[in-house]
Design an enzyme around this catalytic site. Sequence first.
Site, PDB file in Angstrom:
ATOM      1  CD  GLU A  76      -2.963  -0.832  -0.063  1.00  0.00           C
ATOM      2  OE1 GLU A  76      -3.092   0.316  -0.546  1.00  0.00           O
ATOM      3  OE2 GLU A  76      -3.553  -1.825  -0.530  1.00  0.00           O
ATOM      4  CE1 TYR A 131      -6.842   3.002  -0.413  1.00  0.00           C
ATOM      5  CE2 TYR A 131      -4.487   3.385  -0.166  1.00  0.00           C
ATOM      6  CZ  TYR A 131      -5.529   2.656  -0.693  1.00  0.00           C
ATOM      7  OH  TYR A 131      -5.267   1.570  -1.481  1.00  0.00           O
ATOM      8  CG  ASP A 179      -7.599   4.282  -4.410  1.00  0.00           C
ATOM      9  OD1 ASP A 179      -8.819   4.245  -4.726  1.00  0.00           O
ATOM     10  OD2 ASP A 179      -6.751   3.543  -4.929  1.00  0.00           O
TER      11      ASP A 179
END
Length: 408
Positions: free
Chosen positions: A58, A141, A159
């Site tokens: 991520e 996020y 996102d």
Amino acid sequence: MPRRKAAPPAEDQSAESAPHLAFDPAEFSARLAHWFKHNARDLPWRNIRDPYATWLSEIMLQQTRVATVIERYVEFLERFPTVTALAEAEEADVLALWSGLGYYRRARMLHRGAQFVLREFDGKLPRTSHELRTLPGVGDYTAAAIASIAFRERIAAIDGNVERVINRVLGWPEDRSTKARAALQQVAQSLVPPLLSPRSKANPPGDHNQAMMELGATVCTPRSPLCLQCPVVEFCQTRGEHITAPRAKQKSRTVAYLLAIRKRGTSTEVLLHKRDAQQSLMANMLELPPLPMEAVAEREPTLRLRHSITDTSYYVQIFTESAPGVPPHHDPDVIDEYHDELVVATPDDHVDSSELLPQIAASAEALQWHNTKLLALLPLTGLARKALQRSGVMLVPRPTLAGLPPLE
């Protein structure tokens, strides 16, 4: 099924009042899940059971193309396979492996985050989005993505891809206001399916978040979306591109660097400049020595290329000094995916180091010679790595699939 637009986020709409949806969220999620099961890309960070690897993916994927991340993700896990291994590493080694991915603050925060996890959580990542938010460099996020994918928390990870999907489905224009984002968060959360059972190995929340991102990345793209391939097109109020805010114009700048090479016995060395620790971008990273443009105004560079950093497009000129015993080595067939203009040098294009070295726009203390065989171990800026590879001084590594975390 009647197609009715969801109410746009009005000025007096509170974060607590979710807009009414004209479709069944459960049916939306079910269709999306079926599509994802049969169309998801085979990516190395999917179908794993390692929260650390999910965290790493991520962070790497922030503002970086998937194709670029795949190779570097595998290399990073091979070098630092656990939180402990990353926490105990030197920052310079972490930056060296991150070189070429850009946005180096991510690497520093990931390193500090690993140290924080080792110190405060005994080396185990927190399991909730709320606790994950305490890690350096982890925002809303990223915390939601890790919590849902690694720990099955029912929380929406939003996102840019997910924002675009929801705005188009609801027929909303792009709106960055706080109230609009709160309304979008409400909708996104309502679409996340619950766990089937605490004992089930299935992960509906994590799969849903990945499916939403996948849909935005491969079908509901910013330009020319593939609406006929969309599994939820029946619910969509836009069916095409939606209204977006005008983007800031990309700035451009021309810069020059020196590629100086020398022989030391049987070794070949290249001169590099260490950026100041106080620099806002790429602090302590190594780059080619910068040259003032006025110092090379009448000269022809040996290499030209383009390189983008944040909102600036750099037109880069590389000037190669002539060094006895070290001929230029260029591959005129190597052009990268950005279609850089590659100019192959001739002996007449070379400049004498005695002319340019005194004009380097850097302090002498920050200049050091480095063995070209060890460049891959150094924290090079993305531009330096690109220039050294284009000029043939640094080898381009071959991708490898070794070192992936095993499936449970």
